[in-house]
Design a protein around this motif. Structure first.
Motif, PDB file in Angstrom:
ATOM      1  N   GLY A  26       0.795  -1.224   0.000  1.00  0.00           N
ATOM      2  CA  GLY A  26       0.000   0.000   0.000  1.00  0.00           C
ATOM      3  C   GLY A  26       0.829   1.277   0.000  1.00  0.00           C
ATOM      4  N   ALA A  27       2.150   1.143  -0.080  1.00  0.00           N
ATOM      5  CA  ALA A  27       3.017   2.329  -0.111  1.00  0.00           C
ATOM      6  C   ALA A  27       2.810   3.099  -1.413  1.00  0.00           C
ATOM      7  CB  ALA A  27       4.477   1.921   0.019  1.00  0.00           C
ATOM      8  N   ARG A  28       2.991   4.390  -1.335  1.00  0.00           N
ATOM      9  CA  ARG A  28       2.895   5.223  -2.545  1.00  0.00           C
ATOM     10  C   ARG A  28       4.056   4.866  -3.468  1.00  0.00           C
ATOM     11  NH1 ARG A  28      -1.117   8.855  -2.417  1.00  0.00           N
ATOM     12  NH2 ARG A  28      -1.718   9.622  -0.384  1.00  0.00           N
ATOM     13  N   PRO A  29       3.842   4.955  -4.777  1.00  0.00           N
ATOM     14  CA  PRO A  29       4.944   4.682  -5.705  1.00  0.00           C
ATOM     15  C   PRO A  29       6.086   5.682  -5.488  1.00  0.00           C
ATOM     16  CG  PRO A  29       2.849   4.768  -6.868  1.00  0.00           C
ATOM     17  CD  PRO A  29       2.590   5.236  -5.469  1.00  0.00           C
ATOM     18  N   LEU A  30       7.301   5.195  -5.570  1.00  0.00           N
ATOM     19  CA  LEU A  30       8.456   6.067  -5.387  1.00  0.00           C
ATOM     20  C   LEU A  30       8.454   7.189  -6.430  1.00  0.00           C
ATOM     21  CD1 LEU A  30      11.039   6.721  -3.891  1.00  0.00           C
ATOM     22  CD2 LEU A  30      12.235   5.085  -5.349  1.00  0.00           C
ATOM     23  N   SER A  31       7.975   6.908  -7.625  1.00  0.00           N
ATOM     24  CA  SER A  31       7.919   7.941  -8.665  1.00  0.00           C
ATOM     25  C   SER A  31       7.017   9.100  -8.247  1.00  0.00           C
ATOM     26  CB  SER A  31       7.436   7.347  -9.993  1.00  0.00           C
ATOM     27  OG  SER A  31       6.149   6.783  -9.838  1.00  0.00           O
ATOM     28  N   ILE A  33       6.496  10.071  -5.112  1.00  0.00           N
ATOM     29  CA  ILE A  33       7.209  10.785  -4.053  1.00  0.00           C
ATOM     30  C   ILE A  33       8.303  11.658  -4.650  1.00  0.00           C
ATOM     31  CG2 ILE A  33       8.725  10.472  -2.044  1.00  0.00           C
ATOM     32  CD1 ILE A  33       7.009   7.946  -1.409  1.00  0.00           C
ATOM     33  N   THR A  34       9.067  11.110  -5.584  1.00  0.00           N
ATOM     34  CA  THR A  34      10.153  11.895  -6.179  1.00  0.00           C
ATOM     35  C   THR A  34       9.625  13.050  -7.019  1.00  0.00           C
ATOM     36  OG1 THR A  34      10.340  10.351  -8.038  1.00  0.00           O
ATOM     37  CG2 THR A  34      11.825  10.008  -6.167  1.00  0.00           C
ATOM     38  N   THR A  35       8.486  12.876  -7.667  1.00  0.00           N
ATOM     39  CA  THR A  35       7.896  13.961  -8.452  1.00  0.00           C
ATOM     40  C   THR A  35       7.549  15.143  -7.561  1.00  0.00           C
ATOM     41  OG1 THR A  35       7.031  12.431 -10.101  1.00  0.00           O
ATOM     42  CG2 THR A  35       5.982  14.586  -9.977  1.00  0.00           C
ATOM     43  N   SER A  36       7.029  14.878  -6.365  1.00  0.00           N
ATOM     44  CA  SER A  36       6.684  15.979  -5.458  1.00  0.00           C
ATOM     45  C   SER A  36       7.937  16.704  -4.962  1.00  0.00           C
ATOM     46  CB  SER A  36       5.856  15.468  -4.273  1.00  0.00           C
ATOM     47  OG  SER A  36       6.629  14.650  -3.431  1.00  0.00           O
ATOM     48  N   ILE A  37       9.036  15.987  -4.804  1.00  0.00           N
ATOM     49  CA  ILE A  37      10.284  16.631  -4.384  1.00  0.00           C
ATOM     50  C   ILE A  37      10.885  17.431  -5.532  1.00  0.00           C
ATOM     51  CG2 ILE A  37      12.639  16.206  -3.556  1.00  0.00           C
ATOM     52  CD1 ILE A  37      11.429  13.706  -2.124  1.00  0.00           C
ATOM     53  N   GLU A  38      10.804  16.895  -6.737  1.00  0.00           N
ATOM     54  CA  GLU A  38      11.317  17.606  -7.911  1.00  0.00           C
ATOM     55  C   GLU A  38      10.584  18.921  -8.148  1.00  0.00           C
ATOM     56  OE1 GLU A  38      12.936  14.069 -10.826  1.00  0.00           O
ATOM     57  OE2 GLU A  38      10.778  14.399 -10.701  1.00  0.00           O
ATOM     58  N   ALA A  39       9.362  19.029  -7.671  1.00  0.00           N
ATOM     59  CA  ALA A  39       8.568  20.243  -7.854  1.00  0.00           C
ATOM     60  C   ALA A  39       8.973  21.373  -6.902  1.00  0.00           C
ATOM     61  CB  ALA A  39       7.085  19.920  -7.682  1.00  0.00           C
ATOM     62  N   ARG A  40       9.820  21.098  -5.942  1.00  0.00           N
ATOM     63  CA  ARG A  40      10.255  22.133  -5.002  1.00  0.00           C
ATOM     64  C   ARG A  40      11.076  23.194  -5.741  1.00  0.00           C
ATOM     65  NH1 ARG A  40      11.620  19.339   0.752  1.00  0.00           N
ATOM     66  NH2 ARG A  40       9.739  18.076   0.862  1.00  0.00           N
ATOM     67  N   ASP A  41      10.933  24.437  -5.293  1.00  0.00           N
ATOM     68  CA  ASP A  41      11.638  25.552  -5.935  1.00  0.00           C
ATOM     69  C   ASP A  41      13.150  25.410  -5.880  1.00  0.00           C
ATOM     70  OD1 ASP A  41       9.258  26.773  -6.628  1.00  0.00           O
ATOM     71  OD2 ASP A  41       9.210  28.018  -4.818  1.00  0.00           O
ATOM     72  N   ASP A  42      13.671  24.818  -4.805  1.00  0.00           N
ATOM     73  CA  ASP A  42      15.119  24.747  -4.632  1.00  0.00           C
ATOM     74  C   ASP A  42      15.751  23.472  -5.182  1.00  0.00           C
ATOM     75  OD1 ASP A  42      14.110  22.985  -2.735  1.00  0.00           O
ATOM     76  OD2 ASP A  42      15.471  23.645  -1.145  1.00  0.00           O
ATOM     77  N   PHE A  43      14.954  22.557  -5.741  1.00  0.00           N
ATOM     78  CA  PHE A  43      15.454  21.252  -6.188  1.00  0.00           C
ATOM     79  C   PHE A  43      16.320  21.371  -7.441  1.00  0.00           C
ATOM     80  CE2 PHE A  43      15.218  17.514  -8.872  1.00  0.00           C
ATOM     81  CZ  PHE A  43      15.595  16.515  -8.001  1.00  0.00           C
ATOM     82  N   VAL A  44      17.462  20.641  -7.430  1.00  0.00           N
ATOM     83  CA  VAL A  44      18.309  20.526  -8.621  1.00  0.00           C
ATOM     84  C   VAL A  44      18.449  19.061  -9.028  1.00  0.00           C
ATOM     85  CG1 VAL A  44      20.630  20.854  -9.573  1.00  0.00           C
ATOM     86  CG2 VAL A  44      19.596  22.636  -8.184  1.00  0.00           C
ATOM     87  N   TYR A  51      15.529   3.232   1.124  1.00  0.00           N
ATOM     88  CA  TYR A  51      14.447   2.806   1.999  1.00  0.00           C
ATOM     89  C   TYR A  51      15.082   2.045   3.147  1.00  0.00           C
ATOM     90  CZ  TYR A  51      10.291   0.809   3.952  1.00  0.00           C
ATOM     91  OH  TYR A  51       9.300   0.465   4.841  1.00  0.00           O
ATOM     92  N   LYS A  52      14.948   2.593   4.359  1.00  0.00           N
ATOM     93  CA  LYS A  52      15.579   1.987   5.524  1.00  0.00           C
ATOM     94  C   LYS A  52      14.812   2.413   6.766  1.00  0.00           C
ATOM     95  CE  LYS A  52      20.102   1.668   7.700  1.00  0.00           C
ATOM     96  NZ  LYS A  52      21.479   2.165   7.674  1.00  0.00           N
ATOM     97  N   ASP A  53      14.695   1.516   7.726  1.00  0.00           N
ATOM     98  CA  ASP A  53      14.007   1.808   8.985  1.00  0.00           C
ATOM     99  C   ASP A  53      12.571   2.268   8.760  1.00  0.00           C
ATOM    100  OD1 ASP A  53      16.394   1.198  10.328  1.00  0.00           O
ATOM    101  OD2 ASP A  53      17.084   3.270  10.171  1.00  0.00           O
ATOM    102  N   ASP A  54      11.905   1.667   7.775  1.00  0.00           N
ATOM    103  CA  ASP A  54      10.495   1.918   7.463  1.00  0.00           C
ATOM    104  C   ASP A  54      10.204   3.311   6.921  1.00  0.00           C
ATOM    105  OD1 ASP A  54       9.845  -0.683   8.282  1.00  0.00           O
ATOM    106  OD2 ASP A  54       9.670  -0.040  10.359  1.00  0.00           O
ATOM    107  N   VAL A  55      11.201   4.003   6.393  1.00  0.00           N
ATOM    108  CA  VAL A  55      11.011   5.319   5.767  1.00  0.00           C
ATOM    109  C   VAL A  55      11.935   5.444   4.560  1.00  0.00           C
ATOM    110  CG1 VAL A  55      10.326   6.526   7.882  1.00  0.00           C
ATOM    111  CG2 VAL A  55      12.732   6.424   7.247  1.00  0.00           C
ATOM    112  N   TYR A  56      11.592   6.377   3.659  1.00  0.00           N
ATOM    113  CA  TYR A  56      12.513   6.749   2.589  1.00  0.00           C
ATOM    114  C   TYR A  56      13.414   7.839   3.129  1.00  0.00           C
ATOM    115  CZ  TYR A  56       9.949   4.254  -1.037  1.00  0.00           C
ATOM    116  OH  TYR A  56       9.368   3.284  -1.802  1.00  0.00           O
TER     117      TYR A  56
END
Length: 83
Positions: A26-31, A33-44, A51-56
């Motif tokens: 039931g985890a969200r697709p990694l794609s 999650i990464t798309t939302s991070i790529e949308a940040r103003d400061d992202f390069v 994936y470790k300790d039950d978190v990305y």
């Protein structure tokens, strides 16, 4: 024949350990999650995603040249607050 048996036992014992470090059902697709991070103003660019300790655990580079570390819940896709 004996070395083959020993190798098979080691492989068999290591498979459950490898399978334990996968996101839960039931985890969200990694794609997503990464798309939302790529949308940040400061992202390069991404430096690492793990994936470790039950978190990305995600490290990315900013426009200013810094690196940011964030922890994301795999089920909700939201950033977890640091303790």
């Amino acid at each position: 024949m004996r070395p083959l048996l020993v190798a098979a036992v080691f492989v068999g014992l290591s498979v459950p350990a490898l399978a334990a470090d996968v996101p839960p059902q039931g985890a969200r697709p990694l794609s997503e999650i990464t798309t939302s991070i790529e949308a940040r103003d400061d992202f390069v660019s991404f430096v690492s995603i793990e994936y470790k300790d039950d978190v990305y655990k995600i490290r990315y580079r900013t426009r200013g040249g810094d690196e940011r570390n964030i922890v994301v819940d795999p089920l909700s896709g939201t950033e977890k607050k640091k303790d």
